[in-house]
Write a protein that holds these residues in place. Structure first.
Motif, PDB file in Angstrom:
ATOM      1  N   SER A 197       0.890  -1.156   0.000  1.00  0.00           N
ATOM      2  CA  SER A 197       0.000   0.000   0.000  1.00  0.00           C
ATOM      3  C   SER A 197       0.931   1.210   0.000  1.00  0.00           C
ATOM      4  O   SER A 197       2.095   1.107   0.364  1.00  0.00           O
ATOM      5  CB  SER A 197      -0.954  -0.024   1.193  1.00  0.00           C
ATOM      6  OG  SER A 197      -0.247  -0.149   2.401  1.00  0.00           O
ATOM      7  N   ASP A 198       0.422   2.353  -0.447  1.00  0.00           N
ATOM      8  CA  ASP A 198       1.298   3.512  -0.627  1.00  0.00           C
ATOM      9  C   ASP A 198       1.496   4.258   0.696  1.00  0.00           C
ATOM     10  O   ASP A 198       0.569   4.376   1.487  1.00  0.00           O
ATOM     11  CB  ASP A 198       0.709   4.457  -1.678  1.00  0.00           C
ATOM     12  CG  ASP A 198       0.643   3.801  -3.053  1.00  0.00           C
ATOM     13  OD1 ASP A 198       1.382   2.829  -3.296  1.00  0.00           O
ATOM     14  OD2 ASP A 198      -0.160   4.271  -3.887  1.00  0.00           O
ATOM     15  N   ALA A 199       2.709   4.794   0.889  1.00  0.00           N
ATOM     16  CA  ALA A 199       3.019   5.522   2.130  1.00  0.00           C
ATOM     17  C   ALA A 199       2.536   6.971   2.053  1.00  0.00           C
ATOM     18  O   ALA A 199       2.999   7.830   2.792  1.00  0.00           O
ATOM     19  CB  ALA A 199       4.524   5.500   2.382  1.00  0.00           C
ATOM     20  N   THR A 200       1.604   7.234   1.173  1.00  0.00           N
ATOM     21  CA  THR A 200       1.195   8.616   0.895  1.00  0.00           C
ATOM     22  C   THR A 200      -0.102   8.974   1.610  1.00  0.00           C
ATOM     23  O   THR A 200      -0.750   8.124   2.215  1.00  0.00           O
ATOM     24  CB  THR A 200       0.892   8.741  -0.606  1.00  0.00           C
ATOM     25  OG1 THR A 200      -0.056   7.721  -0.941  1.00  0.00           O
ATOM     26  CG2 THR A 200       2.136   8.564  -1.425  1.00  0.00           C
ATOM     27  N   ILE A 209       2.202  -0.514   7.128  1.00  0.00           N
ATOM     28  CA  ILE A 209       1.140  -0.084   8.049  1.00  0.00           C
ATOM     29  C   ILE A 209       1.018  -1.043   9.240  1.00  0.00           C
ATOM     30  O   ILE A 209       0.675  -0.627  10.345  1.00  0.00           O
ATOM     31  CB  ILE A 209      -0.215   0.090   7.303  1.00  0.00           C
ATOM     32  CG1 ILE A 209      -1.227   0.827   8.168  1.00  0.00           C
ATOM     33  CG2 ILE A 209      -0.789  -1.235   6.831  1.00  0.00           C
ATOM     34  CD1 ILE A 209      -1.801   2.042   7.577  1.00  0.00           C
ATOM     35  N   ASP A 210       1.362  -2.311   9.022  1.00  0.00           N
ATOM     36  CA  ASP A 210       1.299  -3.277  10.136  1.00  0.00           C
ATOM     37  C   ASP A 210       2.297  -2.942  11.236  1.00  0.00           C
ATOM     38  O   ASP A 210       2.105  -3.342  12.383  1.00  0.00           O
ATOM     39  CB  ASP A 210       1.533  -4.706   9.625  1.00  0.00           C
ATOM     40  CG  ASP A 210       0.346  -5.205   8.798  1.00  0.00           C
ATOM     41  OD1 ASP A 210      -0.749  -4.643   8.955  1.00  0.00           O
ATOM     42  OD2 ASP A 210       0.547  -6.125   7.986  1.00  0.00           O
ATOM     43  N   MET A 225       1.623   9.978  -9.134  1.00  0.00           N
ATOM     44  CA  MET A 225       1.933  11.152  -8.313  1.00  0.00           C
ATOM     45  C   MET A 225       1.700  10.770  -6.851  1.00  0.00           C
ATOM     46  O   MET A 225       0.581  10.392  -6.477  1.00  0.00           O
ATOM     47  CB  MET A 225       1.020  12.325  -8.688  1.00  0.00           C
ATOM     48  CG  MET A 225       1.112  12.734 -10.138  1.00  0.00           C
ATOM     49  SD  MET A 225       2.665  13.528 -10.568  1.00  0.00           S
ATOM     50  CE  MET A 225       2.286  15.231 -10.191  1.00  0.00           C
ATOM     51  N   PHE A 226       2.747  10.878  -6.055  1.00  0.00           N
ATOM     52  CA  PHE A 226       2.688  10.496  -4.643  1.00  0.00           C
ATOM     53  C   PHE A 226       2.652  11.746  -3.763  1.00  0.00           C
ATOM     54  O   PHE A 226       3.622  12.504  -3.737  1.00  0.00           O
ATOM     55  CB  PHE A 226       3.921   9.686  -4.253  1.00  0.00           C
ATOM     56  CG  PHE A 226       4.011   8.329  -4.896  1.00  0.00           C
ATOM     57  CD1 PHE A 226       3.193   7.291  -4.484  1.00  0.00           C
ATOM     58  CD2 PHE A 226       4.918   8.079  -5.902  1.00  0.00           C
ATOM     59  CE1 PHE A 226       3.275   6.029  -5.056  1.00  0.00           C
ATOM     60  CE2 PHE A 226       5.018   6.821  -6.487  1.00  0.00           C
ATOM     61  CZ  PHE A 226       4.184   5.798  -6.069  1.00  0.00           C
ATOM     62  N   TYR A 227       1.562  11.930  -3.050  1.00  0.00           N
ATOM     63  CA  TYR A 227       1.426  13.104  -2.169  1.00  0.00           C
ATOM     64  C   TYR A 227       1.707  12.720  -0.727  1.00  0.00           C
ATOM     65  O   TYR A 227       0.899  12.044  -0.088  1.00  0.00           O
ATOM     66  CB  TYR A 227       0.014  13.701  -2.304  1.00  0.00           C
ATOM     67  CG  TYR A 227      -0.161  14.336  -3.653  1.00  0.00           C
ATOM     68  CD1 TYR A 227      -0.638  13.602  -4.727  1.00  0.00           C
ATOM     69  CD2 TYR A 227       0.222  15.661  -3.872  1.00  0.00           C
ATOM     70  CE1 TYR A 227      -0.741  14.175  -5.983  1.00  0.00           C
ATOM     71  CE2 TYR A 227       0.118  16.234  -5.123  1.00  0.00           C
ATOM     72  CZ  TYR A 227      -0.358  15.487  -6.172  1.00  0.00           C
ATOM     73  OH  TYR A 227      -0.452  16.046  -7.419  1.00  0.00           O
ATOM     74  N   ALA A 228       2.871  13.150  -0.241  1.00  0.00           N
ATOM     75  CA  ALA A 228       3.254  12.847   1.144  1.00  0.00           C
ATOM     76  C   ALA A 228       3.393  14.159   1.919  1.00  0.00           C
ATOM     77  O   ALA A 228       3.413  15.244   1.333  1.00  0.00           O
ATOM     78  CB  ALA A 228       4.572  12.084   1.153  1.00  0.00           C
ATOM     79  N   MET A 229       3.530  14.053   3.249  1.00  0.00           N
ATOM     80  CA  MET A 229       3.672  15.255   4.071  1.00  0.00           C
ATOM     81  C   MET A 229       5.141  15.678   4.149  1.00  0.00           C
ATOM     82  O   MET A 229       6.034  15.005   3.645  1.00  0.00           O
ATOM     83  CB  MET A 229       3.150  14.981   5.477  1.00  0.00           C
ATOM     84  CG  MET A 229       1.654  14.792   5.513  1.00  0.00           C
ATOM     85  SD  MET A 229       0.976  14.988   7.164  1.00  0.00           S
ATOM     86  CE  MET A 229       1.655  13.630   8.058  1.00  0.00           C
ATOM     87  N   ASP A 251      -1.523   5.132   3.147  1.00  0.00           N
ATOM     88  CA  ASP A 251      -1.467   4.793   4.575  1.00  0.00           C
ATOM     89  C   ASP A 251      -1.652   6.015   5.486  1.00  0.00           C
ATOM     90  O   ASP A 251      -2.216   5.901   6.567  1.00  0.00           O
ATOM     91  CB  ASP A 251      -0.107   4.154   4.903  1.00  0.00           C
ATOM     92  CG  ASP A 251       0.094   2.810   4.210  1.00  0.00           C
ATOM     93  OD1 ASP A 251      -0.875   2.306   3.618  1.00  0.00           O
ATOM     94  OD2 ASP A 251       1.222   2.292   4.263  1.00  0.00           O
ATOM     95  N   VAL A 252      -1.166   7.175   5.049  1.00  0.00           N
ATOM     96  CA  VAL A 252      -1.263   8.383   5.897  1.00  0.00           C
ATOM     97  C   VAL A 252      -2.738   8.678   6.183  1.00  0.00           C
ATOM     98  O   VAL A 252      -3.116   9.036   7.311  1.00  0.00           O
ATOM     99  CB  VAL A 252      -0.593   9.592   5.202  1.00  0.00           C
ATOM    100  CG1 VAL A 252      -0.846  10.876   5.978  1.00  0.00           C
ATOM    101  CG2 VAL A 252       0.906   9.345   5.045  1.00  0.00           C
ATOM    102  N   MET A 253      -3.571   8.497   5.165  1.00  0.00           N
ATOM    103  CA  MET A 253      -5.000   8.774   5.339  1.00  0.00           C
ATOM    104  C   MET A 253      -5.643   7.714   6.244  1.00  0.00           C
ATOM    105  O   MET A 253      -6.505   8.029   7.053  1.00  0.00           O
ATOM    106  CB  MET A 253      -5.636   8.770   3.947  1.00  0.00           C
ATOM    107  CG  MET A 253      -6.711   9.752   3.715  1.00  0.00           C
ATOM    108  SD  MET A 253      -6.652  11.245   4.630  1.00  0.00           S
ATOM    109  CE  MET A 253      -5.896  12.289   3.468  1.00  0.00           C
ATOM    110  N   GLU A 254      -5.197   6.470   6.100  1.00  0.00           N
ATOM    111  CA  GLU A 254      -5.727   5.415   6.986  1.00  0.00           C
ATOM    112  C   GLU A 254      -5.357   5.722   8.444  1.00  0.00           C
ATOM    113  O   GLU A 254      -6.194   5.644   9.336  1.00  0.00           O
ATOM    114  CB  GLU A 254      -5.178   4.032   6.575  1.00  0.00           C
ATOM    115  CG  GLU A 254      -5.603   2.954   7.558  1.00  0.00           C
ATOM    116  CD  GLU A 254      -5.384   1.520   7.088  1.00  0.00           C
ATOM    117  OE1 GLU A 254      -5.321   1.280   5.868  1.00  0.00           O
ATOM    118  OE2 GLU A 254      -5.284   0.632   7.969  1.00  0.00           O
ATOM    119  N   ILE A 255      -4.100   6.103   8.665  1.00  0.00           N
ATOM    120  CA  ILE A 255      -3.644   6.373  10.037  1.00  0.00           C
ATOM    121  C   ILE A 255      -4.346   7.605  10.603  1.00  0.00           C
ATOM    122  O   ILE A 255      -4.887   7.578  11.711  1.00  0.00           O
ATOM    123  CB  ILE A 255      -2.104   6.555  10.073  1.00  0.00           C
ATOM    124  CG1 ILE A 255      -1.407   5.257   9.653  1.00  0.00           C
ATOM    125  CG2 ILE A 255      -1.642   6.985  11.471  1.00  0.00           C
ATOM    126  CD1 ILE A 255       0.088   5.398   9.374  1.00  0.00           C
TER     127      ILE A 255
END
Ligand SMILES: O=C(O)CCC(=O)C(=O)O
Ligand SMILES: [Fe+2]
Length: 236
Positions: free
Chosen positions: A112-115, A231-232, A183-187, A153-157
């Motif tokens: 899953s994406d880290a975004t 995420i795990d 396109m990967f949107y990260a913080m 994953d950021v949105m899931e968390i």
């Protein structure tokens, strides 16, 4: 990490993905490294096109972020403000050549994406992207000129598990090559990812621990190579 590359090697036992990548930081603009941006055909005007694509995709991302915040009864700019002026957006071109042994290797392993948000411009002639739901893999259909918007994953968390970051993979094809632009949107790498305070209470206890964006991204590289999910590692 920018430039041309392929799957990261962390062990000799690893089966590497059948995929070449080309990665560029597109936002913030001040962090673009134009020496890496191609200048030769077929990319002779790539700068203008990619710059415009970045602006248009940012509009889509903000629209999603605004509506996702509304769904959670948060201030409409809550997530938009999380992706502030230091938030990093990567553009990644994936190229999977046709593969003589498609049953033995992935284009991209399950992950899953880290975004927060990912926008995928999928090849319009070859399928290959699949999503997992209840342990079953489903093909993502090709829809001409459509973009796929995926939650990461950021949105899931941050939603404390209200939203799910889907596990997906790309399978290889014996006859055809496949291209995608992601396109990967990260913080901001220094910013922490954690469930939004307002979404945590006695009935909804915190389900993920706090982690710095840059540490989470490091985690995703490790787990991706091992074939496990980042995420795990933050689930409580
Ligand atoms: O190529 C695709 O369709 C998806 C690529 C992807 O999942 C990724 O680059 O993280
Ligand atoms: Fe992905």
């Amino acid at each position: 990490m920018e430039g041309y590359g392929s799957d990261m090697v962390i062990s000799k036992k690893q089966i590497l993905d059948w995929c070449d990548r080309f990665i560029l930081v597109v936002e913030p603009e001040s962090q673009r490294n134009y020496t890496l941006w191609p200048t030769q055909p077929p990319f002779s005007y790539s700068r203008d096109i990619l710059s415009e694509y970045t602006v248009r995709c940012r509009e889509i991302t903000n629209l999603f972020l605004k509506n996702l915040a509304k769904l959670l009864s948060l201030d409409k700019d809550y997530f938009i403000n999380m992706l502030d002026e230091n938030a990093i957006t990567h553009a990644r071109f994936n190229y999977c050549p046709h593969c003589p042994k498609p049953d033995q290797v992935f284009g991209l392993k399950p992950h899953s994406d880290a975004t927060a948000i990912t926008i995928v411009f999928i090849d319009d002639s070859v399928s290959g992207l699949q999503l997992q739901k209840n342990s079953v893999w489903y093909d993502v259909p090709i829809i001409l000129n459509a973009l796929l918007v995926n939650m990461g994953d950021v949105m899931e968390i941050m939603s404390n598990g209200f939203f799910k970051s889907p596990v997906h993979r790309v399978v290889t094809n014996a006859e055809k090559e496949r291209l995608s632009l992601v396109m990967f949107y990260a913080m901001d790498p220094e910013r922490e990812i954690e469930p939004v305070q307002e979404l945590v209470d006695e009935k909804n206890p915190r389900r993920y621990r706090k982690i710095k964006t840059k540490d989470y991204i490091a985690e995703i590289f490790k787990t991706f190579a091992r074939g496990t999910l980042a995420i795990d590692t933050v689930k409580i």
